[in-house]
Write an enzyme that holds these catalytic residues in place. Structure first.
Site, mmCIF file in Angstrom:
data_model
loop_
_atom_site.group_PDB
_atom_site.id
_atom_site.type_symbol
_atom_site.label_atom_id
_atom_site.label_comp_id
_atom_site.label_asym_id
_atom_site.label_seq_id
_atom_site.Cartn_x
_atom_site.Cartn_y
_atom_site.Cartn_z
ATOM 1 N N HIS A 49 -4.118 0.501 -4.934
ATOM 2 C CA HIS A 49 -3.611 -0.820 -5.289
ATOM 3 C C HIS A 49 -3.771 -1.097 -6.784
ATOM 4 C CE1 HIS A 49 -2.833 -2.607 -1.277
ATOM 5 N NE2 HIS A 49 -3.642 -1.647 -0.915
ATOM 6 N N ASN A 71 1.886 3.958 10.629
ATOM 7 C CA ASN A 71 1.202 4.585 11.777
ATOM 8 C C ASN A 71 1.544 3.752 12.992
ATOM 9 O OD1 ASN A 71 -0.776 2.687 10.139
ATOM 10 N ND2 ASN A 71 -1.301 2.496 12.302
ATOM 11 N N SER A 128 0.824 -1.218 0.000
ATOM 12 C CA SER A 128 0.000 0.000 0.000
ATOM 13 C C SER A 128 0.849 1.256 0.000
ATOM 14 C CB SER A 128 -0.823 0.080 1.290
ATOM 15 O OG SER A 128 -1.868 -0.805 1.271
HETATM 16 N N1 HPA Z 1 -3.093 -2.272 11.287
HETATM 17 C C1 HPA Z 1 -3.206 -3.162 10.288
HETATM 18 N N2 HPA Z 1 -2.790 -2.932 9.064
HETATM 19 C C2 HPA Z 1 -2.187 -1.756 8.807
HETATM 20 C C3 HPA Z 1 -2.024 -0.782 9.800
HETATM 21 C C4 HPA Z 1 -2.507 -1.047 11.108
HETATM 22 O O1 HPA Z 1 -2.390 -0.232 12.050
HETATM 23 N N3 HPA Z 1 -1.389 0.271 9.218
HETATM 24 C C5 HPA Z 1 -1.171 -0.060 7.920
HETATM 25 N N4 HPA Z 1 -1.662 -1.302 7.674
#
Ligand code: HPA
Length: 280
Positions: A65, A239, A34
Site C-alpha cells: 500500500h 480469492n 491492494s
Molecule cells: N476477505 C476480506 N477481505 C479480502 C479478502 C477476503 O477473503 N480477500 C481480499 N480482501
C-alpha cells in the site's frame, strides 16, 4: 471549527502548495486497491505527492500500500489517483480513513472510481474475476458520517438509493467488454478486518445477499455520496472467501492474484475513464 473539517483544510492547503489546482484540476478520482497499484503506470504523470509530505494525512502501514497521490491524465481526462489507502483496521479513526476521499472532491473531482481486492462469496465467481459494485452493505463498519454534520460537505441524512451511478456502470460494462473481461456485478460488504472472515461469517454474508467481501471502499463511497460525487467501483476477486473452497487465506495470495489480474484491470480502467469524459 469541527476538528475533522479543520484537518481536511490543513491537508488541502498542503496540497495547494504542491499542485497548482487552478491550472490542473482533477475531474476523476481513482483509488487503487491492494495489489492494483501498478495501474498508476498507465497515467501520464504531471505531479506526485507522497502522503508523508501532506500535513496531517493518514499514512498506511500495510505492505503493498505504498502511499502517494498521482496527478495526471488518462487519455485527456485529468485524474488524481491514490496509490495506496489507509484501512480502519490499521487503527485510524474512521474520519481519517475517509479524509483522502473528501480531499479529492475538494480538489475538484466529480467522479470517484473505487477499486479493491475482495474475497468472492457468490459461487459463480472464481479467483481472478472482476466484480463491478452495484450496491453495498456498510453495517459492519462505523458510519463515517457519525458526529456533527459538516454542512459545508453535504446533508445530515443522505439518500443511499443509487450510490453507484447508473451511467458509470453502463460505461464500465462497455469498457470491460472491449477489454475482453467477463465482468461480474454484485453487492460488496465491508468488514473491519484485519482477520479474514470465518466460514460461518461468510455463510451469514451469503444469506444476506453479499457477493464479495473486503476491508475498504464502502466508507469511502458513503462520504463521496454525502458530498454529491458520482461513484463507481470495481473489485478484484482475489480469492474465494473462507470456507468456500476450504483453502486457507493469505495476504500474499491476495496480492499475487491481483498482480496476475493487472493487465486486464489496466485496460478496463483506462477504457472506463476515457468514457467518463462524456459526463464531465
Ligand atoms: N476477505 C476480506 N477481505 C479480502 C479478502 C477476503 O477473503 N480477500 C481480499 N480482501
Amino acid at each position: 471549527m469541527n476538528p475533522v473539517y479543520e484537518k481536511l483544510l490543513t491537508c488541502y492547503e498542503s496540497i495547494q502548495k504542491k499542485v497548482d489546482l487552478e491550472k490542473f484540476q482533477p475531474k476523476v478520482a481513482i483509488v487503487l486497491g491492494s495489489g492494483l497499484g501498478d495501474y498508476a503506470d498507465d497515467i501520464e504523470v504531471l505531479y506526485e505527492i507522497d502522503y508523508h509530505d501532506i500535513e496531517g494525512f493518514p499514512v498506511s502501514t500495510v505492505p503493498g500500500h505504498a502511499g502517494k497521490f498521482i496527478f495526471g491524465h488518462v487519455g485527456d481526462v485529468p485524474v488524481v489517483c491514490m496509490k495506496g489507502r489507509v484501512h480502519y483496521y490499521e487503527g485510524y479513526p474512521i474520519s481519517d480513513v475517509v479524509l483522502p476521499t473528501r480531499l479529492m472532491k475538494m480538489m475538484g473531482a466529480e467522479i470517484l472510481f473505487l477499486t479493491n481486492a475482495s474475497g468472492g462469496i457468490n459461487p459463480d465467481y472464481r479467483a481472478g474475476d472482476f466484480m463491478m459494485l452495484t450496491d453495498h452493505i456498510s453495517v459492519f463498519v462505523p458510519n463515517p458520517l457519525i458526529g456533527p454534520n459538516m454542512d459545508e460537505l453535504g446533508t445530515r441524512f443522505p439518500d443511499m438509493t443509487h450510490v453507484y451511478d447508473m451511467d458509470l456502470q453502463e460505461m464500465i460494462r462497455q469498457a470491460a467488454q472491449e477489454a475482453g473481461v467477463d465482468l461480474k456485478e454484485g453487492v460488496y460488504a465491508q468488514l473491519t478486518g484485519p482477520s479474514f472472515e470465518s466460514p460461518a461469517e461468510i455463510k451469514m454474508l451469503q444469506t444476506m445477499g453479499v457477493d464479495a467481501v473486503g476491508m475498504s471502499t464502502v466508507v469511502e463511497a458513503i462520504v463521496a455520496n454525502h458530498m454529491g460525487m458520482k461513484i463507481c467501483g470495481i473489485s478484484c476477486v482475489c480469492n474465494m472467501a473462507a470456507g468456500i473452497t476450504g483453502n486457507a487465506l493469505t495476504h500474499e495470495e491476495v496480492q499475487e492474484a491481483a498482480n496476475q489480474a493487472a493487465p486486464l484491470f489496466k485496460s478496463m480502467m483506462t477504457n472506463s475513464v476515457k468514457k467518463f469524459k462524456t459526463l464531465l
